[in-house]
Design a protein around this motif. Structure first.
Motif, short mmCIF file in Angstrom:
data_model
loop_
_atom_site.label_atom_id
_atom_site.label_comp_id
_atom_site.label_asym_id
_atom_site.label_seq_id
_atom_site.Cartn_x
_atom_site.Cartn_y
_atom_site.Cartn_z
N PRO C 381 0.84 -1.20 0.00
CA PRO C 381 0.00 0.00 0.00
C PRO C 381 0.88 1.25 0.00
O PRO C 381 2.05 1.18 0.37
N PRO C 382 0.33 2.38 -0.39
CA PRO C 382 1.16 3.57 -0.64
C PRO C 382 2.11 3.98 0.48
O PRO C 382 3.25 4.32 0.21
N GLU C 383 1.66 3.93 1.73
CA GLU C 383 2.56 4.38 2.80
C GLU C 383 3.82 3.52 2.87
O GLU C 383 4.93 4.04 3.01
N ALA C 414 -2.60 6.15 -10.80
CA ALA C 414 -3.38 6.38 -9.59
C ALA C 414 -2.48 6.62 -8.39
O ALA C 414 -2.84 7.34 -7.46
N MET C 415 -1.32 6.01 -8.39
CA MET C 415 -0.43 6.06 -7.22
C MET C 415 0.60 7.18 -7.28
O MET C 415 1.25 7.49 -6.28
N ARG C 417 0.73 10.52 -7.48
CA ARG C 417 0.74 11.67 -6.59
C ARG C 417 0.95 11.28 -5.13
O ARG C 417 1.77 11.87 -4.42
N VAL C 418 0.22 10.29 -4.67
CA VAL C 418 0.31 9.95 -3.25
C VAL C 418 1.72 9.49 -2.88
O VAL C 418 2.25 9.87 -1.83
N ASP C 421 3.99 12.53 -2.87
CA ASP C 421 3.69 13.41 -1.72
C ASP C 421 4.33 12.85 -0.45
O ASP C 421 4.94 13.60 0.33
N ILE C 422 4.19 11.55 -0.25
CA ILE C 422 4.75 10.95 0.97
C ILE C 422 6.27 11.03 0.93
O ILE C 422 6.92 11.37 1.94
#
Lengths: 267, 398, 469
Positions: C381-383, C414-415, C417-418, C421-422
């Motif tokens: 997952p993104p984090e 889809a992923m 930007r997130v 950003d992180i």
């Protein structure tokens, strides 16, 4: 051709995004045709062209048995007895002109369609481009501005023996900058133009693949007048395109007129 | 919309009251679990004493544009709008959520949910859904996933699941499914009093209403429709019968249905994931957790679940059967731009429908109004084509 | 003169030293340095003139002719289809994948061919093509592919058409629906309507990340079933021992690749340019090439170590370039473009994901494979994925991170930007994301160049500001 006395008369009006066309038709055949730029108000163009053909045919509106409007501007045609989509009209028009037609490719200013017909000229299947200018007349216009030549000259240049340079971008805007890069790289204009027509033809062929290409292939719409496009399409579809004397831009209006003749209009 | 059916007016009124009811319920300590997905066992949410709300809003290009800032413009419009809803938090249902449940059937949706978790601190509860059913471990995987999902529902509810509550819920939901099925059967009759648009509104009312109340309203609707005569015969032109298939037409997404109605077509049924599809082949044979898991495991598969054989693809078989049952002249296959699970299947579905001589047209669109006329031309041409074919058939019968 | 038409030539001055550097071993047969030299100067340019273009904007070889492992790597790549054709004729089975458990495929006696690889095979079937001819052929093949697919399909999966039209051999399709890509799965699903579809088995990667054992068990069961299905076409029954042997070997290769990469990362000055650095992460897809890959990596490690000691900079890189970590899937930045603008690419997330994997070598190998797959940072997952990217940025001393994806890629887009950003929050580094159209050598041209150059300028200013602080 003049309308015979007491013969029924029907008019088809095709209001496209760039041009408005009309065909007056009687059972003896095509009486008169006309084409004008659409302008900002489609309804006005439609009325104007109807008046034009009536004047040319020397008849009044009362003498017209039925009017069918088609094309993008058909929703504004209150003067029409019926509105029918350009898909059905193109099918009818192509079938009238060449009864063995089973597949129509229509490339207009803003869209691109492939239509399959049955032996009676009815639509059996169709597919259209999605929301994208690639594969339409608009794409060619953008490119002609890059090269600063007419569309006709583009077609002629693309017929040269120069090897093709593929255009990879699916977006009209990005294709423009890709072409500029190719020119900077030293590629010949003829090669690039070959690639441009091939790119459109490939796009069309992708749409055609959804419904299949069958029998005689008819090419309608303004872009059909471009020899470069015809050649590219024949190469990509791997079949000859039916060649007729009739202006391919008028096929929709002709079909609308023929369909008008099939209407049972209540008197 | 049809306003002459009292029961539909009642359903509409219930939906209008619902946000206020939810706010009151939450103040009284009830918890609301929203869900977006294709295999969420909503029954478990309900059985745990929580309030399930299916989040299924669409048709708003402005919200989709807002959502695209977080996800991308190359993702499904419905999902973009979902994000937009959470950005603005103006939607009354999104505002009242204590948690959002989602499953991994559609991986774009899963990804969207991870963004909601990150950017908006949404309490997202994930449910894994197996897509390869050839191995027995898939069943075990789903069972464990549902078990874990249940644990989280119990934790939110503050108590374990009560068997009696589960049984009552399963019966209630079975009743709802039966009523919806009957409603669709009514719709396919000649001269129904209500349109497909009405049916969709009724089905989607069930996403937010109290489920027990909803079943009563459905039964009232069916009763009223049964009592009243069919719609009067009108001297109208022959109406083309169209079946809708594809992904989902969310609440508020009216572009296609409006065009279909304006073209003179009658939608006689659907197999979309915001309409009939969730109810197909979902039969809980045993009123237990195991029975519920088994039912969801073997329901009609969503388009995102790959299937490599054409001949035994339930989606195609069900669609063929439905087309025959509803006497559809043609199928309009709806997909949103960038919805890969459905847009990749168009050709195969079309060929399958060809085998039963039912033409299919793809209506791929988005929430922006720019392609409305393009879509209208396509739909109109398709309806003309079907109309012409129908006329030929009738002429031949004469 | 049109640069695209000129042929790249290795200079005679390096020949003596190159011949002294040793050859490569394929299937216990030694290919001498002399044979490699002859191929790279005579046979190769005749057979594959398109690969020998001197225009670095259109691909072509690294200008660093003193990096002999790089030359041998180019030889390895240009001749891989010769070897593969040979093996195929001897009964090796070709399995088209989309990454996944390549150890398992090797143990099953198969070759794992990723779509771009399979595509290249179809392209290289016709030899002697100039760059223009190759581009035309590439374009024609892609257009053929796209007829069968929706317009918004990613261009990388379009090569699955080479599968359905058998333009290159294929015996089986075995994609795993990794988060990296789903379009491949839907694309393969479309082949089910074909008259003679290639046998296939789509594996499902259970994305929901949690601690339950049932996730790994489900994936392991699919791997076992794949082994049985492949056994039906190869007549090879995979034993745990055989699979463990391959796992041990691949782990060793990955360790070697990691050592090479760490050497490069830790060097004060990049000892290789971006293209040559890529050699350090070389993977071994076929068992028979393993010795050669080890030889290449060992030689590369030695050369890098020497360059670090002698403070030799990779050819084409400016002094003190900005260091860029590239994230995303199936997309690459043109190394020359980046280096011309003052940057150097320190790594590619997708490539590093494979390189950093370690599969347990004891116990049930199917469970171990599945566990390793579930733990892949790229698939988290993104984090978690972003935390790993941040760690990579630190280890590689990156000055910035670019996330790139292909137009039409739902997943990575889809992923983007997130993740960025992180990473920005965690590292304080400049980040950005770009979508590109990977549709041939001329990939998105001027738009991409402008964006990349602008970002490099941002990184330069950011780094300068950090130094002042």
């Amino acid at each position: 051709m003049l309308k015979k006395k007491n013969e029924a008369l029907f008019v088809g009006v095709d209001i496209g995004s760039l041009t408005t066309k009309a065909v007056a038709y009687s059972p003896s055949g095509i009486i008169v045709t006309a084409m004008i730029p659409t302008g900002v108000i489609p309804e006005k163009s439609g009325r104007e062209i109807l008046e034009n053909v009536l004047a040319s045919a020397d008849v009044s509106r009362k003498e017209v048995n039925a009017v069918v409007a088609t094309g993008y501007g058909r929703i504004t045609a209150e003067y029409a007895d019926k509105t029918i989509t350009e898909i059905t009209c193109h099918a009818k028009g192509a079938h009238y002109l060449h009864a063995s037609t089973r597949t129509i490719v229509d490339i207009g200013g803003q869209d691109c369609k492939v239509i399959r017909l049955d032996e009676d000229g009815n639509v059996a299947d169709f597919a259209m481009n999605d929301k994208c200018a690639a594969g339409t007349g608009r794409f060619l216009e953008v490119i002609s501005q890059v090269f600063k030549i007419s569309l006709e000259e583009m077609g002629t240049l693309a017929q040269s023996e120069a090897p093709l340079v593929p255009i990879n971008n699916t977006c009209t805007v990005f294709a423009e900058s890709e072409i500029i890069s190719l020119l900077a790289r030293g590629e010949r204009a003829e090669s690039i133009l070959k690639g441009v027509f091939r790119a459109i033809a490939s796009r069309v062929s992708g749409i055609a693949a959804r419904i299949g290409v069958d029998g005689d292939v008819f090419f309608s719409g303004g872009v059909a007048k471009n020899c470069g496009m015809v050649a590219a399409l024949e190469e990509v579809l791997q079949c000859p395109i039916v060649s007729l004397e009739f202006d391919p831009q008028l096929v929709g209006a002709l079909g609308a007129a023929v369909l008008a003749s099939e209407l049972r209009v209540k008197s | 919309m049809n306003t002459s059916v009292i029961a539909i007016d009642n359903i509409r009124a219930a939906v209008a009251r619902r946000p206020a009811e939810l706010a009151v319920a939450r103040q009284a300590g009830k918890k609301v679990v929203g869900w977006i997905g294709y295999n969420i066992p909503e029954e478990l949410i309900h059985a745990c004493g929580l309030i399930p709300i299916r989040i299924c809003q669409g048709g708003d290009n402005r919200l989709a544009e807002i959502g695209a800032n977080y996800i991308s413009t190359q993702n499904c419009f419905f999902l973009r709008q979902c994000i937009g809803l959470f950005v603005e938090r103006q939607d009354p249902y999104v505002r009242e959520l204590d948690a959002l449940a989602t499953d991994t059937t559609c991986l774009q949706l899963y990804r969207m949910a991870t963004l909601l978790e990150h950017y908006f601190q949404t309490n997202v509860i994930f449910l894994g859904v197996p897509k390869n059913r050839e191995v027995p471990e898939a069943d075990a995987y789903f069972t464990q996933e549902v078990g874990q999902f249940l644990s989280q529902m119990e934790k939110m509810a503050g108590r374990p699941l009560d068997e009696g509550s589960l049984t009552r819920t399963l019966k209630l939901f079975a009743g709802i499914r039966q009523a919806i099925t009957q409603l669709y059967e009514y719709l396919a009759n000649d001269r129904p009093l209500i349109s497909w648009r009405d049916v969709l509104e009724v089905v989607q009312a069930g996403y937010c209403l109290d489920r027990a109340q909803y079943l009563i309203l459905l039964q009232e609707l069916l009763g009223e429709l049964a009592e009243r005569a069919a719609a009067p015969c009108r001297t109208v032109e022959r109406r083309v019968r169209v079946l809708l298939a594809g992904s989902l037409i969310a609440r508020g997404d009216t572009k296609l249905i409006t065009i279909l109605e304006e073209c003179g077509a009658r939608v006689v049924g659907d197999l979309i994931w915001s309409g009939m599809a969730p109810f197909v082949n979902l039969a809980v044979k045993e009123y237990s957790l195991a029975g519920l898991v088994a039912a969801y495991y073997s329901r009609l598969p969503h388009g995102a679940i790959p299937h490599m054989e054409v001949d035994n693809d339930d989606r195609l078989i069900v669609l063929q059967e439905l087309a025959k049952k509803t006497r559809a002249n043609g199928i309009v296959y709806y997909s949103l731009r960038y919805c890969d699970p459905f847009s990749f299947k168009v050709l195969c579905t079309k060929n399958a429908m060809k085998r039963i001589a039912v033409p299919l047209m793809e209506a791929q669109t988005e929430y922006s109004p720019e392609d409305t006329e393009n879509l209208r031309t396509r739909v109109e041409a398709f309806v003309e084509m079907l109309d012409c074919a129908q006329a030929r058939r009738e002429w031949q019968d004469e | 003169m049109n640069k695209a038409k000129e042929i790249f030539r290795y200079p005679e001055e390096i020949k003596a030293a190159f011949l002294a550097s040793g050859g490569l071993t394929f299937e216990n047969k030694q290919v001498s340095a002399e044979e490699i030299w002859r191929f790279m100067t005579v046979d190769g340019p005749t057979r594959f003139p398109a690969s020998f273009t001197i225009d670095p904007n259109l691909g072509g070889f690294s200008p660093d002719v003193d990096f002999f492992a790089g030359i041998k790597h180019n030889y390895y790549r240009l001749t891989e289809f010769d070897r593969l054709r040979n093996r195929y004729q001897r009964g090796k089975k070709i399995v088209v994948v989309q990454d996944g458990p390549t150890e398992l495929l090797q143990a099953c006696g198969c070759v794992a061919a990723r779509p771009p690889f399979h595509w290249m095979w179809a392209m290289r079937d016709v030899e002697g093509l100039s760059l223009e001819e190759a581009e035309r052929r590439n374009s024609a093949l892609r257009n053929e592919c796209k007829k069968c697919m929706p317009a918004e399909c990613c261009s990388i999966v379009a090569p699955f058409h080479t599968v359905r039209t058998s333009k290159a051999p294929v015996d089986f399709l075995a994609p795993v629906s990794y988060m990296a890509c789903s379009d491949a799965v839907f694309t393969i699903e479309t082949t089910r309507s074909d008259d003679n579809p290639v046998p296939s088995f789509i594996m499902d990667f259970p994305v929901h990340d949690h601690s339950g054992s049932w996730r790994v068990e489900y994936l392991a069961a699919q791997f076992r079933l794949l082994a049985r299905k492949l056994g039906a076409i190869t007549s090879i029954k995979v034993t745990d021992e055989a699979l463990n042997t391959v796992i041990v070997r691949q782990n060793r290769l990955r360790r070697l690749a990691r050592e090479c990469t760490k050497l490069w990362w830790d060097a004060p000055t990049p000892p290789l340019n971006s293209s040559d650095r890529f050699v350090l992460g070389l993977r071994c897809w076929e068992q028979e090439d393993e010795t050669a890959v080890i030889e290449l990596l060992t030689e590369a490690r030695a050369e890098v170590a020497r360059r670090v000691t002698d403070r030799i900079k990779g050819a084409g890189i400016v002094d003190d370039p900005v260091r860029i970590l590239v994230c995303g899937s199936c997309a690459h930045l043109n190394a020359h473009m980046v280096e011309q603008a003052g940057g150097v690419i320190v790594g590619n997330e997708e490539w590093l994901n494979n390189m950093t994997m370690h599969i347990d070598e004891t116990g049930d190998p199917f469970i171990n494979l599945a566990s390793a797959a579930c733990a892949m940072p790229y698939e988290q997952p993104p984090e978690k994925r972003a935390a790993w990217i941040a760690q990579l940025a630190q280890m590689s001393r990156a000055d910035g991170v670019i996330f790139i994806y292909n137009w039409g890629c739902n997943y990575q887009s889809a992923m983007a930007r997130v993740l960025m950003d992180i990473v920005k929050t965690k590292t304080g580094l400049p980040t950005t994301w770009l979508d590109i159209i990977q549709s041939g050598r001329q990939t998105s041209g001027e738009q991409l160049r402008t964006r990349v150059e602008a970002f490099i300028e941002i990184m330069q200013r950011h780094r300068a500001a950090k130094k002042i602080k």
